[in-house]
Design an enzyme around this catalytic site. Structure first.
Site, mmCIF file in Angstrom:
data_model
loop_
_atom_site.group_PDB
_atom_site.id
_atom_site.type_symbol
_atom_site.label_atom_id
_atom_site.label_comp_id
_atom_site.label_asym_id
_atom_site.label_seq_id
_atom_site.Cartn_x
_atom_site.Cartn_y
_atom_site.Cartn_z
ATOM 1 N N ARG A 36 59.130 -37.273 -14.113
ATOM 2 C CA ARG A 36 58.299 -36.621 -15.146
ATOM 3 C C ARG A 36 57.959 -37.525 -16.461
ATOM 4 N NH1 ARG A 36 59.575 -31.756 -18.776
ATOM 5 N NH2 ARG A 36 57.888 -30.128 -18.823
ATOM 6 N N VAL A 62 52.341 -29.081 -20.022
ATOM 7 C CA VAL A 62 52.861 -28.936 -18.761
ATOM 8 C C VAL A 62 53.990 -28.023 -18.783
ATOM 9 C CG1 VAL A 62 54.170 -31.374 -19.341
ATOM 10 C CG2 VAL A 62 54.027 -30.760 -16.994
ATOM 11 N N SER A 63 54.186 -27.188 -17.600
ATOM 12 C CA SER A 63 55.084 -26.337 -17.499
ATOM 13 C C SER A 63 56.490 -26.813 -17.638
ATOM 14 C CB SER A 63 54.866 -25.678 -16.218
ATOM 15 O OG SER A 63 53.570 -24.863 -16.044
ATOM 16 N N ALA A 64 57.456 -26.036 -18.042
ATOM 17 C CA ALA A 64 58.926 -26.444 -17.743
ATOM 18 C C ALA A 64 59.070 -26.665 -16.407
ATOM 19 C CB ALA A 64 59.843 -25.286 -18.224
#
Ligand code: SAH
Length: 210
Positions: A36, A62-64
């Site tokens: 990530r 960006v999502s968790a």
């Protein structure tokens, strides 16, 4: 942080997700495989393995990791399944799904041309064979249909657009945040010959589909 530090932080994150979430080992392995920190802007690299959304520019996020894990698990895909993503963003979620379905099987559309170009370059550099196109996901990849599954990483107003449901074959899944009465719900639709089955998976917060 060195690559070794990043790998250790990623393992800790996955261990925490394993305790907290009811998701498959296949999904957790995919999260563990994707770097990530390579997807987030330089300024946020040290937070790459915190379980929270991060800004990626152009007012998008960006999502968790836990949200990516939950959505990926709900997609319920396996190697070789063809998947449509609406909202490439930085490409992280697409990479997680690509870890499961393999090369050449993820097709992703991104409305912001700069994000699409960056994600395309980044995914290729990291060895992910994901097809990224710049444009509205509602009418992208029509020629690549049918898909086994589709997901939106931006919230659809009221319901998932018909144009997307039309590209998913019967038995296929669509996972999406959907706006309803001032809040957003995460839903999973299963496409049937005569309509869709709908499951609710709780309240969420996503950027809107535009
Ligand atoms: N999956 C992404 C999350 C990105 S946020 C990641 O891993 O980073 C959602 C993205 O959806 C934003 O980049 C936004 O520009 C994009 N988006 C919004 N409406 C869209 C549309 N109609 N078609 C394609 N992309 C869209």
């Amino acid at each position: 942080m060195t690559d070794t530090d990043h790998a250790a932080a990623r393992r800790d994150l996955v261990a925490a997700l394993r305790r907290r979430l009811d998701v498959s080992e296949r999904t957790l392995s995919a999260i563990e495989a994707v770097p990530r920190h390579e997807f987030v802007p330089e300024a946020h690299v040290d937070s790459a393995y915190d379980d929270r959304p991060l800004p990626i520019g152009h007012e998008q996020t960006v999502s968790a990791p836990h949200m990516v894990a939950v959505m990926t698990d709900l997609l319920d895909v396996e190697r070789g399944d063809r998947v449509l993503e609406v909202g490439t963003g930085c490409g992280y979620h697409a990479a997680v799904v690509a870890e499961i379905v393999g090369p050449g099987s993820v097709f992703s559309a991104e409305r912001v041309p700069e994000l699409a170009a960056d994600a395309r370059e980044r995914l290729a550099r990291l060895g992910y064979d994901v097809t990224v196109t710049a444009g509205d996901g509602r009418d992208a990849f029509v020629d690549s249909a049918p898909f086994d599954a589709a997901y939106l990483t931006c919230a659809a107003p009221e319901s998932v657009p018909e144009a997307i449901l039309d590209r998913v074959q019967p038995g296929g899944r669509v996972v999406a945040p959907v706006s309803a009465g001032g809040e957003q719900r995460l839903v999973r639709l299963t496409v049937r010959a005569d309509g869709v089955d709908r499951e609710d998976h709780g309240g969420v917060r996503f950027v809107p589909l535009r």
